[in-house]
Design a protein around this motif. Structure first.
Motif, short mmCIF file in Angstrom:
data_model
loop_
_atom_site.label_atom_id
_atom_site.label_comp_id
_atom_site.label_asym_id
_atom_site.label_seq_id
_atom_site.Cartn_x
_atom_site.Cartn_y
_atom_site.Cartn_z
N VAL A 251 -3.02 13.07 -9.95
CA VAL A 251 -3.40 13.46 -8.61
C VAL A 251 -2.23 14.18 -7.95
CG1 VAL A 251 -4.11 12.61 -6.33
CG2 VAL A 251 -4.95 11.48 -8.40
N GLU A 252 -2.49 15.36 -7.42
CA GLU A 252 -1.46 16.07 -6.66
C GLU A 252 -1.34 15.38 -5.32
OE1 GLU A 252 -1.65 20.29 -6.61
OE2 GLU A 252 -2.17 20.40 -8.72
N LEU A 253 -0.12 14.99 -4.99
CA LEU A 253 0.08 14.15 -3.83
C LEU A 253 0.59 14.92 -2.62
CD1 LEU A 253 -0.21 11.21 -3.00
CD2 LEU A 253 2.08 10.79 -3.87
N ALA A 254 1.70 15.64 -2.76
CA ALA A 254 2.30 16.29 -1.60
C ALA A 254 3.37 17.29 -2.02
CB ALA A 254 2.93 15.25 -0.69
N GLU B 88 0.80 -1.22 0.00
CA GLU B 88 0.00 0.00 0.00
C GLU B 88 0.84 1.27 0.00
OE1 GLU B 88 -2.65 -0.58 3.29
OE2 GLU B 88 -3.77 -2.15 2.24
N TYR B 89 2.13 1.14 -0.27
CA TYR B 89 2.96 2.35 -0.35
C TYR B 89 4.17 2.10 -1.24
CZ TYR B 89 6.15 0.34 3.16
OH TYR B 89 7.03 -0.45 3.83
N ILE B 90 4.72 3.22 -1.72
CA ILE B 90 5.95 3.23 -2.52
C ILE B 90 6.83 4.35 -1.97
CG2 ILE B 90 6.95 3.64 -4.81
CD1 ILE B 90 4.38 2.46 -6.01
N VAL B 91 8.11 4.06 -1.76
CA VAL B 91 9.04 5.08 -1.27
C VAL B 91 9.87 5.58 -2.46
CG1 VAL B 91 10.91 5.62 0.33
CG2 VAL B 91 9.12 4.00 1.01
N GLU C 10 13.25 12.34 0.31
CA GLU C 10 12.67 11.01 0.22
C GLU C 10 11.21 11.13 0.62
OE1 GLU C 10 14.81 7.14 1.08
OE2 GLU C 10 13.49 7.29 2.82
N PHE C 11 10.35 10.38 -0.07
CA PHE C 11 8.92 10.51 0.18
C PHE C 11 8.25 9.16 0.13
CE2 PHE C 11 4.62 11.06 -1.63
CZ PHE C 11 4.06 11.75 -0.58
N LYS C 12 7.37 8.91 1.10
CA LYS C 12 6.60 7.66 1.16
C LYS C 12 5.17 7.96 0.71
CE LYS C 12 5.55 3.92 4.41
NZ LYS C 12 5.74 3.46 5.81
N ALA C 13 4.82 7.48 -0.48
CA ALA C 13 3.46 7.64 -0.99
C ALA C 13 2.60 6.55 -0.37
CB ALA C 13 3.46 7.54 -2.52
N VAL C 14 1.69 6.93 0.52
CA VAL C 14 0.88 5.96 1.26
C VAL C 14 -0.56 5.96 0.77
CG1 VAL C 14 2.33 6.11 3.32
CG2 VAL C 14 0.37 7.64 3.08
N THR D 29 -1.59 -2.52 -7.93
CA THR D 29 -2.06 -1.46 -8.82
C THR D 29 -0.85 -0.74 -9.41
OG1 THR D 29 -4.04 -1.22 -7.46
CG2 THR D 29 -3.53 0.61 -8.94
N ASN D 30 -0.98 -0.31 -10.65
CA ASN D 30 0.10 0.38 -11.35
C ASN D 30 0.02 1.89 -11.13
OD1 ASN D 30 1.00 -2.05 -12.68
ND2 ASN D 30 -0.80 -1.86 -13.99
N TYR D 31 1.19 2.50 -10.85
CA TYR D 31 1.28 3.95 -10.63
C TYR D 31 2.49 4.51 -11.37
CZ TYR D 31 -1.96 3.30 -6.72
OH TYR D 31 -3.05 2.98 -5.94
N ASP D 32 2.36 5.74 -11.83
CA ASP D 32 3.48 6.53 -12.34
C ASP D 32 3.61 7.76 -11.43
OD1 ASP D 32 3.74 4.84 -14.49
OD2 ASP D 32 2.88 6.21 -15.95
N PHE D 33 4.84 8.21 -11.20
CA PHE D 33 5.08 9.39 -10.35
C PHE D 33 5.96 10.38 -11.11
CE2 PHE D 33 4.22 5.97 -7.45
CZ PHE D 33 3.44 6.55 -6.46
N ARG D 34 5.81 11.64 -10.78
CA ARG D 34 6.71 12.68 -11.25
C ARG D 34 6.72 13.80 -10.21
NH1 ARG D 34 4.05 15.96 -16.31
NH2 ARG D 34 2.19 16.71 -15.26
N TYR D 35 7.70 14.68 -10.32
CA TYR D 35 7.84 15.76 -9.35
C TYR D 35 8.48 16.97 -10.02
CZ TYR D 35 12.80 14.51 -8.98
OH TYR D 35 14.13 14.25 -9.25
N LYS D 36 8.35 18.12 -9.37
CA LYS D 36 9.03 19.32 -9.84
C LYS D 36 9.68 19.99 -8.64
CE LYS D 36 4.70 21.98 -9.80
NZ LYS D 36 3.77 22.74 -10.67
N ALA D 37 10.78 20.68 -8.90
CA ALA D 37 11.52 21.38 -7.85
C ALA D 37 11.03 22.83 -7.78
CB ALA D 37 13.01 21.34 -8.15
N CYS D 38 11.01 23.38 -6.56
CA CYS D 38 10.54 24.75 -6.35
C CYS D 38 11.56 25.53 -5.51
CB CYS D 38 9.19 24.73 -5.64
SG CYS D 38 7.93 23.77 -6.49
N ASN D 39 11.65 26.82 -5.78
CA ASN D 39 12.43 27.73 -4.95
C ASN D 39 11.54 28.92 -4.61
OD1 ASN D 39 12.48 29.43 -7.23
ND2 ASN D 39 14.55 28.85 -7.80
#
Length: 190
Positions: free
Chosen positions: A141-144, A99-102, A152-156, A162-172
């Motif tokens: 879905v916006e996650l966190a 139920e989670y992916i790190v 490091e992030f734990k998607a819970v 179930t299949n999931y794809d993740f992406r992220y962006k950096a902010c300043n």
């Protein structure tokens, strides 16, 4: 407003692309901005109009009070106008469970000239996956938002098998950059 005796005029001379001898010379582009500030102020903010993100500028300042202008200050060391960070690389994966992916995040090669503050993470749940192709997905879905100091992030709360794809962006402090590419499709355990 303050009485005139408590105000001082400030001129800022912005130089780039050349050399300096008492100002901008040698075919440089310049911009002079003026602002009235309180004379007892220890700083005076001036909006640098028409500057380009990522461009280096040098600044010289002159002040006026009672009709008398000071000499121009020495030209500053080069200053870079900050901008949002560049896109980071694909998120890494350290652990997959039922139920989670790190995930872990790497800073982009271009931080925008300003320290990173956080990463913004999204995912999409995949309905169908064909080998060698991206998944067909429902909606993103916006996650966190994750502090950049703890990449490091734990998607819970994910569904089993179930299949999931993740992406992220950096902010300043200026803003957020473009998203990373999508991760490879990750499947939670049964």
């Amino acid at each position: 407003g303050c009485p005139d005796e408590y105000l001082v005029s400030v001129k800022v001379y912005i130089c780039f692309g050349g050399y300096h001898i008492g100002g901008c010379l040698g075919g440089t582009q310049t911009q002079v901005l003026e602002k009235v500030c309180e004379s007892n102020a220890t700083s005076c903010e001036i909006d640098l109009e028409k500057t380009t993100a990522g461009q280096q500028y040098e600044v010289s300042v002159q002040t006026e009070r009672y009709g008398m202008w000071s000499p121009w200050s020495p030209v500053s060391d080069p200053l870079t106008v900050a901008h949002p960070p560049g896109p980071p690389i694909i998120p890494g994966v350290t652990h997959i469970d039922q139920e989670y992916i790190v995930l872990y995040f790497s800073p982009p090669s271009d931080d925008g000239g300003d320290p990173l503050t956080y990463y913004h993470v999204t995912y999409r749940k995949c309905d169908n996956v064909w080998e060698g192709y991206s998944c067909y997905f429902e909606s993103e879905v916006e996650l966190a938002s994750v502090p950049a100091s703890k990449p490091e992030f734990k998607a819970v709360g994910l569904e089993r098998n179930t299949n999931y794809d993740f992406r992220y962006k950096a902010c300043n402090q200026v803003g957020c950059g473009a998203y990373s590419p999508w991760s490879k499709t990750l499947t939670t355990l049964r």
